[in-house]
Design an enzyme around this catalytic site. Structure first.
Site, PDB file in Angstrom:
ATOM      1  N   TYR A  14      15.355  34.890  28.259  1.00 25.28           N
ATOM      2  CA  TYR A  14      16.870  34.455  28.546  1.00 25.28           C
ATOM      3  C   TYR A  14      17.295  35.657  29.653  1.00 25.28           C
ATOM      4  O   TYR A  14      17.975  35.036  30.581  1.00 25.28           O
ATOM      5  CB  TYR A  14      17.881  34.684  27.256  1.00 25.28           C
ATOM      6  CG  TYR A  14      19.346  34.625  27.631  1.00 25.28           C
ATOM      7  CD1 TYR A  14      19.780  33.371  27.784  1.00 25.28           C
ATOM      8  CD2 TYR A  14      20.193  35.566  27.614  1.00 25.28           C
ATOM      9  CE1 TYR A  14      21.185  32.953  27.736  1.00 25.28           C
ATOM     10  CE2 TYR A  14      21.551  35.248  27.966  1.00 25.28           C
ATOM     11  CZ  TYR A  14      21.909  33.860  28.211  1.00 25.28           C
ATOM     12  OH  TYR A  14      23.361  33.801  28.279  1.00 25.28           O
ATOM     13  N   SER A  64      24.908  36.090  33.359  1.00 27.41           N
ATOM     14  CA  SER A  64      25.138  36.522  32.295  1.00 27.41           C
ATOM     15  C   SER A  64      25.006  38.115  32.561  1.00 27.41           C
ATOM     16  O   SER A  64      24.415  38.579  33.476  1.00 27.41           O
ATOM     17  CB  SER A  64      24.078  36.179  31.184  1.00 27.41           C
ATOM     18  OG  SER A  64      24.194  37.071  30.025  1.00 27.41           O
TER      19      SER A  64
END
Length: 596
Positions: free
Chosen positions: A480, A467
């Site tokens: 995350y 990401s």
């Protein structure tokens, strides 16, 4: 002759030796296997002997009648006098004599390596009626090389000139062999030892009895005649060589002497052509005998119309050179988290390019729907339900894929979950959940399927979904962002380790993408109503961004095709990646803002 047998393997078929009279020379011929079975003729290169094929021959002999011989001037065959007696005319006469003696009145399956492949091209083009199939390794047709060189020089783009110059450098020994006397003296004075040692060390081929042959100094000196009698003439005045013999070319991408680019344009002269790249060096019959024997067997079986497994059928389709062939025809692609979003879009993108897709998701029903959709645009898909964070479940999943479909060519470790909130609000269970799926799921998928790819020895590609958060620190995404940063570093480490085995690794780093992860992400430290409002707010923001999962899927397909290492997908991801490289301090300042 001494043979090396793999520990635990079945004993090799006994070798029968005889002599066959060629065109003015006596040829030492070696046979294994049942003569009533299809015949495979293995041609060795320079300055090798038949012994370079020992490992491959032992594997083929259980299924075929395997024939090898020392070409004129090599090994136990006699040495003619004079350069002219090494021309292709004499070499073809020798081959016909061996074929007449060992497989009269029937077609054989021809396999050549190095100079053995060069003269096998001559045979396949001038007497195709003698051959049922042809496998070429590290030895192009000299006429094709001349046409290829002229074509590159006629259009002097930087890429074409680089290819031509690269092959010119690799071919330094050809020019040297045109000088009188000196090459022979160097071989006889001891060149064979550093030559073979360099190849053994460079390609990881352990020395063994029988290869290189003790006759290599004399073989090298005599075999110079092959280059003097044929090279200059063919390269200066190439002929229009063509063949309809079903041909596969095994392309060792690390060969020090033959550029992989030489196969360019070959399909125009060989209409029934397959290409099999392998991350290996020049002595690939020694370094990868299992792969070479398997590919020869698959090629022969396909030509004969014999039974093939699903994996073998895909491999043959993937290797086939065809103008209408889609980019991933014959490929098996595994995608985790394939039930929705980026995973589903990726599965469908590969299916549209001809891939057979294994769609895996925690929710089996959504995986089944993805498999159904994949079957509408490509080959039938296969759904699996699996929790990627469960090591035992992933072990069973990888074994099931291997048993039911074979080794995947591409694995996309995409399954992931979202989580936001302050670090102090994250519990141990929260961290376990995020790392279990986002990191351990990637570790399990990479570890299990990479092991299968390595054992198969035919390369592959692993894609790990990271990401933009991996290089964009945020006070609201500690767990995350940490998991995705770990995936990015894991991918870089894997790429360094697996590159030498022909396996590519890519880290895909999307930015803001409109998927349902916004509605399933947890916002820790908030009540149910506040969490629902945060999810709805994030979903609206991502929807306004307007970048769908199909855009990420397209980048994943391109990354596999181009073997890219790190791919920031969206504009904001690319900007963040660039800023993180140029000014980490700026990224740390931005991280202080609360994006939640």
């Amino acid at each position: 002759m001494t043979q090396t047998i793999t520990p635990g393997a079945a004993p090799a078929a006994p070798v029968r030796r005889r002599r066959v009279r060629g065109d003015g020379v006596d040829l030492a011929v070696y046979e294994q296997g049942d003569p009533s079975r299809p015949t495979v003729l293995l041609m060795h290169g320079y300055p090798d002997t038949h012994a370079v094929w020992d490992e491959v021959a032992a594997r083929l002999a259980a299924r075929y009648h395997v024939v090898r011989y020392d070409v004129r001037g090599a090994g136990a065959s006699t040495r003619p006098f004079g350069r002219k007696r090494y021309t292709f005319d004499y070499l073809m006469s020798d081959m016909r004599a061996v074929l007449d003696a060992t497989a009269p009145e029937r077609k054989v399956h021809l396999v050549g390596h190095d100079w053995g492949s060069i003269q096998s091209w001559e045979a396949a083009c001038t007497m195709p009626e003698r051959f049922a199939s042809f496998t070429s390794i590290s030895g192009p047709c000299l006429d094709h090389v001349a046409h290829w060189t002229r074509r590159n020089l006629a259009r002097p783009t930087p890429a074409n000139l680089k290819r031509a110059a690269g092959q010119g450098v690799r071919s330094w020994y050809i020019y040297f062999f045109q000088t009188p006397v000196l090459p022979e003296l160097m071989w006889l004075a001891g060149l064979s030892r550093p030559f073979s040692r360099a190849l053994e060390l460079g390609e990881g081929v352990p020395p063994r009895d029988g290869h290189p042959a003790r006759t290599m100094p004399r073989d090298g000196a005599s075999g110079v005649g092959l280059y003097r009698a044929n090279m200059v003439q063919r390269l200066r005045r190439p002929r229009d060589r063509r063949t309809d013999v079903p041909t596969q070319v095994i392309v060792p991408t690390k060969d020090l002497f033959v550029s992989p680019h030489l196969v360019g344009g070959l399909g125009t002269r060989v209409p029934n052509l397959s290409l099999r790249p392998i991350a290996a060096g020049h002595w690939v019959p020694r370094s990868h005998p299992d792969v070479v024997a398997r590919w020869i067997t698959e090629h022969i079986t396909g030509v004969q119309g014999g039974p093939l497994t699903a994996s073998e059928s895909r491999a043959l389709r993937r290797a086939r050179v065809d103008r209408d062939r889609r980019a991933f025809d014959g490929s098996l692609v595994v995608v985790t988290g394939a039930g929705s979003g980026i995973g589903r879009a990726t599965a469908l993108a590969f299916a549209e390019q001809g891939a057979e897709v294994v769609a895996a998701d925690l929710d089996l029903a959504t995986a089944q729907r993805t498999a159904e959709l994949a079957g509408l645009v490509g080959p039938a898909g296969h759904p699996y339900g699996v929790d990627v964070s469960d090591a035992a479940a992933m072990e069973d999943f990888a074994k099931s894929v291997l048993h039911d479909h074979g080794v995947p060519d591409v694995v996309v470790n995409n399954a992931g979950i979202g989580m936001a909130g302050s670090f102090l609000d994250h519990t141990v269970d929260d961290w376990d959940a995020v790392l279990g799926v986002n990191l351990w799921g990637v570790v399990h998928g990479s570890r299990l399927f990479a092991a299968q790819m390595v054992e198969r020895g035919q390369g592959g590609h692993i894609v790990n979904t990271s990401s933009a958060a991996a290089f964009t620190p945020s006070r609201t995404l500690p767990a995350y962002a940490t998991s995705k940063a770990a995936v990015l570093m894991l991918s870089e480490c894997l790429r360094a380790e697996l590159k030498g085995k022909g396996i590519g690794v890519t880290a895909i780093c999307p930015g803001i993408v409109n998927t349902n992860i916004t509605r399933t992400s947890r916002f820790v430290g908030r009540g149910a109503e506040e969490q629902a409002r945060s999810q709805e707010k994030a979903a609206r923001a991502y929807a306004l961004r307007g970048f769908g999962p199909e855009g990420v899927a397209k980048q994943i397909v391109n990354a596999v095709r181009d073997d890219r290492a790190v791919v920031p997908v969206t504009p904001e991801a690319r900007l963040s990646y660039l800023t993180s490289r140029l000014s980490p301090r700026a990224m740390r300042l931005l991280a202080r803002f609360n994006a939640g």
